[in-house]
Scaffold this motif. Structure first.
Motif, mmCIF file in Angstrom:
data_model
loop_
_atom_site.group_PDB
_atom_site.id
_atom_site.type_symbol
_atom_site.label_atom_id
_atom_site.label_comp_id
_atom_site.label_asym_id
_atom_site.label_seq_id
_atom_site.Cartn_x
_atom_site.Cartn_y
_atom_site.Cartn_z
ATOM 1 N N PRO A 69 -8.388 30.075 36.225
ATOM 2 C CA PRO A 69 -7.686 30.561 37.421
ATOM 3 C C PRO A 69 -6.862 31.819 37.170
ATOM 4 N N VAL A 70 -6.360 31.982 35.947
ATOM 5 C CA VAL A 70 -5.579 33.176 35.604
ATOM 6 C C VAL A 70 -6.502 34.332 35.252
ATOM 7 N N LEU A 71 -7.544 34.047 34.480
ATOM 8 C CA LEU A 71 -8.432 35.097 33.991
ATOM 9 C C LEU A 71 -9.374 35.637 35.058
ATOM 10 N N GLY A 72 -9.778 34.785 36.003
ATOM 11 C CA GLY A 72 -10.753 35.215 36.998
ATOM 12 C C GLY A 72 -12.098 35.478 36.346
ATOM 13 N N SER A 73 -12.796 36.505 36.808
ATOM 14 C CA SER A 73 -14.119 36.803 36.265
ATOM 15 C C SER A 73 -14.065 37.331 34.837
ATOM 16 N N SER A 74 -12.868 37.745 34.383
ATOM 17 C CA SER A 74 -12.748 38.195 32.992
ATOM 18 C C SER A 74 -12.885 37.024 32.018
ATOM 19 N N ALA A 75 -12.980 35.794 32.539
ATOM 20 C CA ALA A 75 -13.171 34.627 31.673
ATOM 21 C C ALA A 75 -14.465 34.740 30.881
ATOM 22 N N TYR A 76 -15.479 35.412 31.436
ATOM 23 C CA TYR A 76 -16.749 35.557 30.718
ATOM 24 C C TYR A 76 -16.533 36.242 29.370
ATOM 25 N N ILE A 77 -15.972 37.433 29.400
ATOM 26 C CA ILE A 77 -15.771 38.183 28.159
ATOM 27 C C ILE A 77 -14.663 37.556 27.309
ATOM 28 N N THR A 78 -13.711 36.895 27.960
ATOM 29 C CA THR A 78 -12.615 36.262 27.220
ATOM 30 C C THR A 78 -13.129 35.144 26.330
ATOM 31 N N PHE A 79 -13.902 34.217 26.901
ATOM 32 C CA PHE A 79 -14.389 33.086 26.114
ATOM 33 C C PHE A 79 -15.478 33.514 25.136
ATOM 34 N N LEU A 80 -16.129 34.631 25.399
ATOM 35 C CA LEU A 80 -17.151 35.120 24.474
ATOM 36 C C LEU A 80 -16.524 35.768 23.248
ATOM 37 N N THR A 81 -15.430 36.495 23.434
ATOM 38 C CA THR A 81 -14.796 37.223 22.325
ATOM 39 C C THR A 81 -13.699 36.427 21.630
ATOM 40 N N GLY A 82 -13.153 35.397 22.287
ATOM 41 C CA GLY A 82 -12.151 34.545 21.650
ATOM 42 C C GLY A 82 -10.750 35.118 21.688
ATOM 43 N N ASN A 83 -9.869 34.532 20.873
ATOM 44 C CA ASN A 83 -8.445 34.913 20.847
ATOM 45 C C ASN A 83 -7.833 34.811 22.244
ATOM 46 N N VAL A 84 -8.104 33.706 22.914
ATOM 47 C CA VAL A 84 -7.702 33.563 24.318
ATOM 48 C C VAL A 84 -6.190 33.442 24.447
ATOM 49 N N MET A 85 -5.626 32.451 23.772
ATOM 50 C CA MET A 85 -4.213 32.143 23.954
ATOM 51 C C MET A 85 -3.302 33.198 23.349
ATOM 52 N N ASN A 86 -3.699 33.750 22.212
ATOM 53 C CA ASN A 86 -2.795 34.663 21.512
ATOM 54 C C ASN A 86 -2.980 36.126 21.890
ATOM 55 N N LEU A 87 -4.097 36.492 22.558
ATOM 56 C CA LEU A 87 -4.313 37.885 22.923
ATOM 57 C C LEU A 87 -4.683 38.082 24.391
ATOM 58 N N LYS A 88 -5.806 37.465 24.791
ATOM 59 C CA LYS A 88 -6.361 37.783 26.098
ATOM 60 C C LYS A 88 -5.460 37.321 27.253
ATOM 61 N N LEU A 89 -4.987 36.075 27.174
ATOM 62 C CA LEU A 89 -4.159 35.553 28.263
ATOM 63 C C LEU A 89 -2.843 36.322 28.410
ATOM 64 N N LEU A 154 2.904 33.896 11.990
ATOM 65 C CA LEU A 154 2.536 32.918 13.018
ATOM 66 C C LEU A 154 3.719 32.540 13.909
ATOM 67 N N PRO A 155 4.901 32.226 13.334
ATOM 68 C CA PRO A 155 6.047 31.923 14.211
ATOM 69 C C PRO A 155 6.415 33.086 15.134
ATOM 70 N N SER A 156 6.356 34.321 14.617
ATOM 71 C CA SER A 156 6.703 35.470 15.454
ATOM 72 C C SER A 156 5.675 35.673 16.557
ATOM 73 N N LEU A 157 4.404 35.393 16.252
ATOM 74 C CA LEU A 157 3.347 35.525 17.253
ATOM 75 C C LEU A 157 3.564 34.552 18.401
ATOM 76 N N PHE A 158 3.793 33.271 18.056
ATOM 77 C CA PHE A 158 3.984 32.272 19.098
ATOM 78 C C PHE A 158 5.315 32.461 19.825
ATOM 79 N N GLY A 159 6.321 32.973 19.120
ATOM 80 C CA GLY A 159 7.581 33.277 19.792
ATOM 81 C C GLY A 159 7.405 34.348 20.848
ATOM 82 N N GLY A 160 6.658 35.402 20.509
ATOM 83 C CA GLY A 160 6.385 36.448 21.482
ATOM 84 C C GLY A 160 5.560 35.947 22.659
#
Length: 239
Positions: A69-89, A154-160
């Motif tokens: 619901p957040v990604l919309g049609s960009s979900a195609y390339i998002t799930f194909l390339t990965g790094n969803v939670m830490n980069l794409k979203l 990792l802590p700084s990544l998740f904090g951001g």
């Protein structure tokens, strides 16, 4: 949403996913054929992969339900390339915030697609540079100073990431009190994990938290604790 845009973006997305799946399955198949290392039976495959499937299928299901619901049609390339939670979203959410667009609209969907594409290209370029410089930079990367610094990565990544999700912007609206929704699920997950470790069961935990978040958000909204205020009417905005 514009029907021509919708048909075109879904067609391109599906073709891209089919090509991606063909590469993911085709490369191991070619290697198995060349070196004659095929699994002896489907039972062997299921025995080895069954545990992984039990862990990752709920996680994948939770991600598709919660992120799409957040990604919309960009979900195609998002799930194909990965790094969803830490980069794409985070890229999509920040792009919506910066441009003032709303999820589910033509403008919001276009902005999400552009931000995910830019993130994917940037990530790919960084990986290429990293691979090329891995050997020359090895003495620096293996130094004690860098090793100490990477322990905080990792802590700084998740904090951001947490900070990026704590803004109350929701496209055309400001969701006053939205961050209250996360308090109870966070406390419950922390307490349950202390008593019964959730390692390997993250997918089930995410699905349960999704349902709990929706319920809490609905209750807080009905109690008028969460208020949806149009951005034009928010304090500091001109009439």
């Amino acid at each position: 949403m514009d029907k021509k845009y919708e048909r075109g973006i879904h067609l391109i997305g599906r073709i891209g996913l089919i090509i991606g799946i063909a590469f993911m399955l085709g490369i191991p198949a070619v290697i198995s054929a060349v070196y004659d290392v095929w699994p002896s039976s489907i039972t062997q495959v299921m025995t080895i992969g069954g545990g992984l499937l039990l862990m990752f299928i709920p996680t994948a299901l939770a991600e598709v339900i919660s992120y799409t619901p957040v990604l919309g049609s960009s979900a195609y390339i998002t799930f194909l390339t990965g790094n969803v939670m830490n980069l794409k979203l985070p890229c999509v959410i920040n792009s919506h915030t910066l441009t003032g667009t709303t999820q589910g609209t033509d403008e919001g969907d276009t902005i999400a697609a552009i931000s995910v594409a830019a993130s994917s290209i940037t990530t790919t370029l960084i990986i290429i540079v990293g691979v090329l410089l891995m050997v020359p930079l090895r003495p620096i990367l293996t130094s004690p100073m860098v090793a100490t610094a990477t322990s905080y990565l990792l802590p700084s990544l998740f904090g951001g990431m947490v900070l990026s999700f704590m803004n109350e912007s929701c496209g055309e609206y400001i969701a006053k009190g939205k961050n209250l929704v996360m308090i109870l699920p966070l406390v419950l997950v922390f307490v349950i994990n202390l008593v019964y470790p959730l390692s390997g069961k993250e997918g089930f935990a995410v699905l349960a938290c999704m349902a709990l978040n929706v319920l809490i958000a609905w209750v807080l909204y009905k109690k008028n604790i969460i208020k949806m205020v149009p951005k034009d009417a928010a304090p500091g905005k001109s009439e």
